[in-house]
Design a protein around this motif. Structure first.
Motif, mmCIF file in Angstrom:
data_model
loop_
_atom_site.group_PDB
_atom_site.id
_atom_site.type_symbol
_atom_site.label_atom_id
_atom_site.label_comp_id
_atom_site.label_asym_id
_atom_site.label_seq_id
_atom_site.Cartn_x
_atom_site.Cartn_y
_atom_site.Cartn_z
ATOM 1 N N ALA A 1 -4.056 -0.171 9.213
ATOM 2 C CA ALA A 1 -4.769 0.571 8.168
ATOM 3 C C ALA A 1 -5.641 1.670 8.766
ATOM 4 C CB ALA A 1 -5.607 -0.380 7.320
ATOM 5 N N LYS B 1 2.265 1.167 -3.807
ATOM 6 C CA LYS B 1 1.120 2.064 -4.053
ATOM 7 C C LYS B 1 -0.007 1.400 -4.846
ATOM 8 C CE LYS B 1 3.815 6.301 -3.551
ATOM 9 N NZ LYS B 1 3.477 6.380 -2.135
ATOM 10 N N ASP C 1 -3.840 0.137 -5.185
ATOM 11 C CA ASP C 1 -5.047 0.815 -4.693
ATOM 12 C C ASP C 1 -5.725 0.044 -3.575
ATOM 13 O OD1 ASP C 1 -5.377 3.120 -6.719
ATOM 14 O OD2 ASP C 1 -5.039 1.357 -7.988
ATOM 15 N N ARG C 2 -5.696 -1.277 -3.680
ATOM 16 C CA ARG C 2 -6.385 -2.118 -2.693
ATOM 17 C C ARG C 2 -5.585 -3.396 -2.484
ATOM 18 N NH1 ARG C 2 -10.657 -2.948 -6.931
ATOM 19 N NH2 ARG C 2 -11.401 -4.631 -5.590
ATOM 20 N N CYS D 1 -6.827 4.177 5.929
ATOM 21 C CA CYS D 1 -7.001 3.497 4.644
ATOM 22 C C CYS D 1 -7.687 2.148 4.820
ATOM 23 C CB CYS D 1 -5.661 3.339 3.919
ATOM 24 S SG CYS D 1 -4.426 2.355 4.792
ATOM 25 N N ARG E 1 -9.239 0.193 1.930
ATOM 26 C CA ARG E 1 -8.359 -0.390 0.920
ATOM 27 C C ARG E 1 -7.934 -1.812 1.275
ATOM 28 N NH1 ARG E 1 -3.639 3.883 0.313
ATOM 29 N NH2 ARG E 1 -2.992 2.489 -1.384
ATOM 30 N N LEU F 1 0.811 -1.217 0.000
ATOM 31 C CA LEU F 1 0.000 0.000 0.000
ATOM 32 C C LEU F 1 0.845 1.268 0.000
ATOM 33 C CD1 LEU F 1 -2.868 -0.991 2.471
ATOM 34 C CD2 LEU F 1 -3.067 -0.638 0.010
ATOM 35 N N GLU F 2 1.905 1.288 0.786
ATOM 36 C CA GLU F 2 2.665 2.532 0.957
ATOM 37 C C GLU F 2 3.777 2.718 -0.063
ATOM 38 O OE1 GLU F 2 2.321 4.080 5.433
ATOM 39 O OE2 GLU F 2 3.859 2.555 5.169
#
Length: 505
Positions: free
Chosen positions: A67, A41, A43-44, A72, A75, A37-38
């Motif tokens: 999260a 990158k 989206d989900r 987030c 996600r 995620l970080e």
């Protein structure tokens, strides 16, 4: 030109974990979730199947706690089942906010696995969606075996979609569950669906049984899908899922009208970490992330790269946090070697470069792998060999080592044009060789130098087993000197060092 945004959903932690023999620990799942995620990158992320185990519950809770702290939570997704709310209760305990509800996308699966009618199935799905809504959980819906559904029971698929499009569903997900689609079918089936339901967000979930996962994914985008499901290294059941790195490269290079959020430069790092966690090596020729995919082997290619990058394509290694390499072996030309010398800050004249090239080709013929770190040792050995006139030549030898018998050597050598043959035994193969050699020189009434020290090493930093260097210190008439031998075999490298000594004296 306005770009169309495509969501990337990574399912390495759920569908990828269905790779036979793979199970992520709690800490591994959390680490990968953060990285996906970080840094990458996506989206989900789909992180688990509900109800699997207490360990899975703990892992998901750790991910959802993190999260939530990063705002987030929407996600992070969990696969759930039409089970009267059991999966939803599990999700509540885990702190998850988005369910990916697994339902039947083909009449064949519905009839023979669930043994229910479409109306019964739809009623239970509606109840599950309503129950999730009451718990503040968003719903996406999987149509399991959708690809076979479109092939064999399209009336059922469209009837089901008519039902779903009036439900409070955020995404409808179309999996090629058994990896049976061709690119033409992917384009046709998805085009039909998107045309009929243009306002609905459809995801495509491709499997790779025929090695068509990337091609099918490309067609799904062109047909109007708004999301893709991918896994790192193409992990997944059977032949795996559509691989993240390849799909990202294809989108960025061939679909300029598509916008994705993926950070290309992190693909290789994430790939390596997943490989380390799972214990599954990455094939060396796997596009984008394999060890060999940015390695030029043929000398003509290295030469072309030096002349306006003739053998480059758009897949530049720097995009993915990698570097181009030039392999050293029997197909290496001078250009390959010069590229490696440049990296080491070394230069050779034309004559010496030819000698080094020939030595590397000889090693390649023996199926030995030579690395950049081996080069200084090869150069030293080759140039050292040219620093004296070769009057003593070890022409051939037989080294034997048998259980219950002393090692022995039969030696043939030429000294200033005269040939000698001797046989001797010793405490080891090299000792036997030296004893045979002493017999030869005794017949010429020449005393050999005394062996003072004997050391063997591989080139520091080398990650191959192609070469070992034997360094022998000799004493002759009160003067010490050193000779070196280089070969893939330790005893042979010692013999080469000894042959140099013979020519020096």
């Amino acid at each position: 030109m306005t770009k169309r945004k495509i969501e990337i959903m990574d399912t390495t932690l759920r569908d990828g974990e269905q790779t036979s023999g793979v199970s992520f620990s709690v800490s591994e799942k959390l680490t990968l979730a953060k990285l996906l995620l970080e840094e990458l990158k996506v989206d989900r992320i789909e992180v688990a199947s509900a109800r699997v185990s207490d360990g899975e519950l703990h892992a998901v809770r750790q991910i959802t706690d993190w999260a939530k702290s990063k705002t987030c939570s929407d996600r992070v997704e969990v696969l759930t089942f039409v089970d009267g709310g059991v999966s939803l209760n599990w999700m509540e305990q885990a702190g998850a906010k988005v369910q990916n509800l697994l339902t039947k996308g083909s009449l064949n699966h519905l009839t023979y696995q669930l043994k229910k009618t479409p109306d019964q199935h739809f009623k239970e799905i509606a109840e599950t969606i309503s129950l999730a809504l009451g718990k503040g959980i968003k719903t996406n819906v999987y149509l399991e075996d959708w690809s076979n559904g479109m092939r064999n029971s399209p009336e059922y698929v469209f009837r089901y979609l008519d039902f779903l499009t009036v439900q409070p569903v955020h995404r409808i997900m179309l999996p090629d569950t058994l990896g049976i689609l061709t690119p033409l079918e992917s384009a046709d089936f998805i085009s039909q669906i998107v045309k009929k339901y243009p306002q609905i967000h459809f995801d495509f979930h491709g499997h790779n049984d025929y090695d068509l996962g990337v091609a099918n994914t490309m067609e799904a985008i062109n047909a109007g899908c708004r999301g893709l499901h991918l896994t790192v290294n193409g992990m997944g059941e059977r032949a795996g899922n559509a691989p993240m790195a390849s799909v990202v490269a294809v989108i960025n290079d061939f679909l300029p009208h598509i916008d994705i959020s993926i950070n290309e430069s992190s693909l290789f790092k994430v790939s390596k970490l997943v490989s380390a966690f799972t214990g599954f090596g990455i094939p060396v020729n796997k596009p984008i992330v394999g060890d060999n995919v940015f390695t030029q082997t043929a000398g003509i290619h290295a030469d072309g790269d030096s002349k306006n990058n003739l053998y480059f394509n758009n897949l530049l290694p720097e995009r993915f946090g990698r570097k181009r390499k030039y392999a050293l072996g029997k197909t290496s030309g001078k250009a390959n070697i010069q590229k490696n010398l440049q990296e080491l800050g070394l230069t050779l004249n034309e004559e010496d470069l030819k000698k080094v090239t020939q030595r590397i080709i000889e090693l390649g013929d023996k199926k030995e792998k030579v690395t950049k770190d081996d080069l200084p040792y090869i150069i030293s050995d080759v140039l050292d060999s040219g620093s004296y006139q070769q009057k003593a030549i070890v022409k051939s030898y037989v080294l034997t080592h048998s259980k219950g018998l002393k090692p022995s050597t039969t030696l043939s050598m030429e000294i200033e044009g005269e040939t000698f043959e001797e046989h001797a035994q010793g405490d080891g193969q090299y000792d036997a060789f030296m004893n045979a050699l002493r017999k030869v020189y005794r017949s010429k009434k020449i005393h050999l130098p005394l062996l003072v020290d004997y050391a063997v090493r591989i080139p520091p930093g080398s990650n191959s087993d192609a070469l070992c260097e034997t360094i022998i210190t000799w004493e002759n008439n009160g003067r010490e000197f050193i000779t070196r031998g280089l070969d893939s075999d330790q005893t042979v490298s010692a013999i080469k060092a000894t042959e140099k000594m013979l020519n020096i004296i």
